[in-house]
Design a protein around this motif. Structure first.
Motif, PDB file in Angstrom:
ATOM      1  N   LEU A   3      47.952  16.038  -7.080  1.00  0.00           N
ATOM      2  CA  LEU A   3      47.614  16.904  -6.275  1.00  0.00           C
ATOM      3  C   LEU A   3      46.374  17.680  -6.133  1.00  0.00           C
ATOM      4  CD1 LEU A   3      50.299  18.125  -4.317  1.00  0.00           C
ATOM      5  CD2 LEU A   3      50.188  19.883  -6.151  1.00  0.00           C
ATOM      6  N   LYS A   4      45.857  18.093  -5.516  1.00  0.00           N
ATOM      7  CA  LYS A   4      44.360  17.898  -4.948  1.00  0.00           C
ATOM      8  C   LYS A   4      44.562  19.547  -3.734  1.00  0.00           C
ATOM      9  CE  LYS A   4      41.842  14.396  -4.678  1.00  0.00           C
ATOM     10  NZ  LYS A   4      41.061  13.101  -4.128  1.00  0.00           N
ATOM     11  N   THR A   5      45.862  19.366  -3.107  1.00  0.00           N
ATOM     12  CA  THR A   5      45.351  20.471  -2.421  1.00  0.00           C
ATOM     13  C   THR A   5      47.161  21.574  -1.958  1.00  0.00           C
ATOM     14  OG1 THR A   5      44.004  19.871  -1.009  1.00  0.00           O
ATOM     15  CG2 THR A   5      45.823  21.632   0.421  1.00  0.00           C
ATOM     16  N   LEU A   6      47.030  22.594  -2.589  1.00  0.00           N
ATOM     17  CA  LEU A   6      48.701  23.188  -2.372  1.00  0.00           C
ATOM     18  C   LEU A   6      48.297  24.680  -1.267  1.00  0.00           C
ATOM     19  CD1 LEU A   6      51.403  23.110  -3.726  1.00  0.00           C
ATOM     20  CD2 LEU A   6      50.895  24.456  -5.624  1.00  0.00           C
ATOM     21  N   TRP A   7      49.487  24.311  -0.954  1.00  0.00           N
ATOM     22  CA  TRP A   7      50.010  25.796  -0.264  1.00  0.00           C
ATOM     23  C   TRP A   7      51.243  26.332  -0.433  1.00  0.00           C
ATOM     24  CZ3 TRP A   7      47.503  26.574   5.150  1.00  0.00           C
ATOM     25  CH2 TRP A   7      45.853  26.357   5.413  1.00  0.00           C
ATOM     26  N   ILE A   8      50.912  27.108  -0.743  1.00  0.00           N
ATOM     27  CA  ILE A   8      52.421  28.295  -1.010  1.00  0.00           C
ATOM     28  C   ILE A   8      52.451  29.500  -0.508  1.00  0.00           C
ATOM     29  CG2 ILE A   8      52.596  27.171  -2.994  1.00  0.00           C
ATOM     30  CD1 ILE A   8      51.140  29.107  -4.947  1.00  0.00           C
ATOM     31  N   GLU A   9      51.434  29.908   0.801  1.00  0.00           N
ATOM     32  CA  GLU A   9      51.772  31.016   1.184  1.00  0.00           C
ATOM     33  C   GLU A   9      52.817  31.516   2.203  1.00  0.00           C
ATOM     34  OE1 GLU A   9      51.229  28.198   4.313  1.00  0.00           O
ATOM     35  OE2 GLU A   9      50.511  28.131   2.341  1.00  0.00           O
ATOM     36  N   SER A  10      52.752  32.666   2.239  1.00  0.00           N
ATOM     37  CA  SER A  10      53.741  33.059   2.846  1.00  0.00           C
ATOM     38  C   SER A  10      55.237  32.900   2.541  1.00  0.00           C
ATOM     39  CB  SER A  10      54.072  32.868   4.295  1.00  0.00           C
ATOM     40  OG  SER A  10      52.835  33.409   4.504  1.00  0.00           O
ATOM     41  N   ASN A  11      55.563  32.731   1.076  1.00  0.00           N
ATOM     42  CA  ASN A  11      56.435  33.064   0.444  1.00  0.00           C
ATOM     43  C   ASN A  11      57.033  34.348  -0.763  1.00  0.00           C
ATOM     44  OD1 ASN A  11      57.956  29.954  -0.341  1.00  0.00           O
ATOM     45  ND2 ASN A  11      55.932  30.014  -0.366  1.00  0.00           N
ATOM     46  N   CYS A  12      57.540  34.391  -1.800  1.00  0.00           N
ATOM     47  CA  CYS A  12      58.493  35.448  -2.495  1.00  0.00           C
ATOM     48  C   CYS A  12      57.746  35.120  -3.436  1.00  0.00           C
ATOM     49  CB  CYS A  12      59.645  35.647  -2.263  1.00  0.00           C
ATOM     50  SG  CYS A  12      60.543  35.545  -0.477  1.00  0.00           S
ATOM     51  N   LEU A  13      56.348  35.395  -4.392  1.00  0.00           N
ATOM     52  CA  LEU A  13      56.160  35.272  -5.460  1.00  0.00           C
ATOM     53  C   LEU A  13      54.725  36.467  -5.409  1.00  0.00           C
ATOM     54  CD1 LEU A  13      54.120  31.594  -4.602  1.00  0.00           C
ATOM     55  CD2 LEU A  13      56.493  32.137  -6.348  1.00  0.00           C
TER      56      LEU A  13
END
Length: 274
Positions: free
Chosen positions: A123-133
């Motif tokens: 994995l080189k790119t991870l998008w986890i924006e706009s969650n409940c983290l």
């Protein structure tokens, strides 16, 4: 097909209705890509999992909250887009797709990520924006090839010190979180090129002049008393920067800069793998 009709058909589990959603997609596409974005689906048609040479699968903007175990058959998959769905937890079957290099999980309801995510070592790119983290899952720090991390619009108050282990990381987007201070771990990451801490609660910025790789820092919309010091040639976007008093409105991560690689695009226009 109208959206209202798609929504009705999505509730019906028959094979006939699944094929209707797929619009007669019965054979592996020549470009090895399937885009089922915006189909109002509540479950992924299992038929897709028979396309074992599939490289790109876009499932954005649906009503998915789980994935079938048959997805594990897609061992050639490099791009998987699950953003704008209803996932409260990342389906573990995703962590079996070991060739993934780009994973979009933004705009869901994720409060954590499973430890099994560490299996995605390509994995080189991870998008986890706009969650409940409320915290950045430490398992992210085990993705040794990660180059781009988009964790904006969550509820992050700090970053784990283990993040400095990601020596391939070049770009980190943290806009719209709850950071009250500049994350200390970023000061020990000289290889970073882009740091975005826009729209947080940072009142003071330490000097970033010692970061030799830095090319852009975005710190606008913080109640800060100073601008971060940077080395010559580094672009700053925020109060007291050398740029225009009111920086142009950004859309996602599109910014006019010159990097060694292309800048990220917003989720609606996803980049291709290298």
């Amino acid at each position: 097909m109208g959206n209202s009709l798609k929504a009705v058909v999505a509730f019906v589990p028959s094979n006939k209705c699944q094929k209707y959603l797929l619009e007669d997609l019965e054979e592996m596409p020549v470009d090895k890509m399937v885009d089922l974005s915006g189909r109002q689906m509540r479950r992924l048609p299992v038929h897709i999992c028979s396309f074992r040479e599939l490289v790109k699968l876009y499932l954005s903007d649906n009503n998915l909250n789980h994935l079938p175990p048959e997805l594990e058959q897609l061992q050639n998959l490099q791009i998987l887009a699950l953003d704008f769905n209803n996932f409260k937890a990342l389906p573990l079957v995703v962590c079996t797709l070991k060739q993934l290099c780009i994973l979009y999980l933004g705009n869901n309801k994720l409060c954590s990520l499973p430890l099994e995510l560490r299996l995605l070592q390509n994995l080189k790119t991870l998008w986890i924006e706009s969650n409940c983290l409320q915290y950045l899952p430490e398992v992210v720090c085990e993705l040794s090839l990660l180059k781009t991390l988009h964790a904006g619009s969550n509820a992050l108050r700090t970053l784990p010190p283990q993040l400095q282990c990601l020596q391939e990381l070049r770009t980190i987007w943290l806009s719209g979180n709850l950071l009250s201070e500049f994350p200390p771990v970023l000061l020990d990451m000289p290889f970073l090129e882009v740091i975005d801490v826009d729209r947080n609660s940072i009142r003071f910025f330490p000097s970033l002049a010692h970061l030799p790789g830095l090319k852009l820092v975005i710190y606008d919309h913080n109640p800060c008393r100073n601008a971060p010091k940077v080395a010559k040639g580094v672009r700053r976007v925020g109060r007291w920067s050398e740029e225009t008093p009111e920086p142009r409105k950004r859309s996602g991560a599109v910014i006019e800069i010159t990097l060694d690689e292309k800048p990220l695009l917003p989720p609606a226009a996803k980049p291709e793998p290298e």
